[in-house]
Design an enzyme around this catalytic site. Sequence first.
Site: not given
Ligand code: SDX
Length: 433
Positions: A310, A367
């Site tokens: 998140h 989710d």
């Molecule tokens: C919602 O914003 C809100 O409030 C949203 C929400 C709401 O109520 O409105 O809470 C609802 O959208 C919840 C999130 C649902 N999405 C998912 O579950 C999709 C999977 N999650 C990711 O794609 C990710 O965690 C996000 C999109 C939710 C957040 O992305 P960020 O904040 O841009 O973080 P990032 O992609 O920069 O990740 C930081 C690191 C990265 O690795 P490094 O570059 O440090 O090596 O964490 C890794 C990412 O690759 N990472 C994950 C991951 N989420 C982040 N690696 C594997 N699996 C994941 N799910």
Amino acid sequence: MSYKLTDQTAQLSINGSIYTLPIIEGTMGDRAIDISNLLQESGYITLDSGYKNTGSCTSTITYLDGNKGILRYRGYEIEELADNCSFVEVAYLLLHDGLPNVSELESFKGLIERFALIHEDMIHFFDHFPSHASPMSILSVMVNSLVNYYPELSDDPMDDIDITSTRLLSKIRTIAAFSYKKSMGHPLVYPRNDLSYCGNFLNMMFDKPVKPYVVRPEVVATLNKLLILHADHEQNCSTSTVRLVGSAGVNLYAAISAGITALWGPLHGGANEAVVDMLETIYADDCNFEKYISKAKDRNDPFRLSGFGHRVYKTYDPRGKIIKKACDEILNVLEVSDPLLDLAYQLEEIVLKDEYFVERNLYPNVDFYSGIIYRAIGIPTNMFTVMFALGRLPGWISQWKEMHGDPATRIGRPRQVYLGEKPRDFIPLEERE
Ligand code: SDX
């Protein structure tokens, strides 16, 4: 909304010039550097891709602390609201900045009952979507089309906002259920005033002439809880979309339609569908957790574990905790044993012990378990994000209202840093190679 100026300032030194920027403080001690005049004073903008470090507004609606896993709507803890309120009560709280008393709740419910039907002409819209059309695309189109049946909406967006918003709160439920019935080729089931908000939705979804649907109080209670937990979440992607589109002066329904579209994304509200698809894939692949966890950790692999991580929560999403418990409870009540639930428990356990996820603070979010409840209730996977939209609607509307009520609001128009071509001479078509 007036924020508190602190006695502290931030000093920015650029090429020997010092720019003093005010530091402001929110109700809970959250602090920000106010850069509202930075460009005018220094000639510089800031750059912050994805707005990870940038506040877009001040707000009185929702407070969340991502490190402590705190979420409050209008100052009330989400746990208290989820355990003690109906979704309609919480919708009122978000829209009116206070929990309703008995008479306020009754008149709010009365308006919701009054507006439950959609214009009969709109029902023909459903005939022209292909049977495989995404329920999210249908929802966005139908909500946007509502304005054509209420032309008064195109004047001052805030005119009659209580009627306009309650009308949408009621009709979105009917639109969602009707789109499901149409996709199944089943006769439409119209709303009934003797049923609650959630009971009506469930009945419109699942009642059939050949087999009347029994609206079970436990299922209604679980759906209320789920919608409450999704009702608002400060400046997330879809809410920011509603604010940005709304800042151009469009009517509420058009701004909400844009929010629905943003929510559709698999990185946002679409994740609840993606979680179940992911769990089904892992289940079909002999529960090969290791394979999918290493894919998720591989920077060169676009696969991510849906339902984990998140932007703001760096601990367990408080909503995820409540949903996980509700999931266990309702599956027991319904005597449903879903192998995906056991799989989800196992995946969570493995992930929360894995250094990659631990060091990145990646926990289950809202989710991760919600889709398993929807499955148990009988809601099809392609409608999970529609359910998220039904829950988020009062939040979107309250944020849109707050934006229009704030005299500091201007049309949203971010800047950029240009990395394109330097000026070059024009070449007439006939001279181009
Ligand atoms: C919602 O914003 C809100 O409030 C949203 C929400 C709401 O109520 O409105 O809470 C609802 O959208 C919840 C999130 C649902 N999405 C998912 O579950 C999709 C999977 N999650 C990711 O794609 C990710 O965690 C996000 C999109 C939710 C957040 O992305 P960020 O904040 O841009 O973080 P990032 O992609 O920069 O990740 C930081 C690191 C990265 O690795 P490094 O570059 O440090 O090596 O964490 C890794 C990412 O690759 N990472 C994950 C991951 N989420 C982040 N690696 C594997 N699996 C994941 N799910």
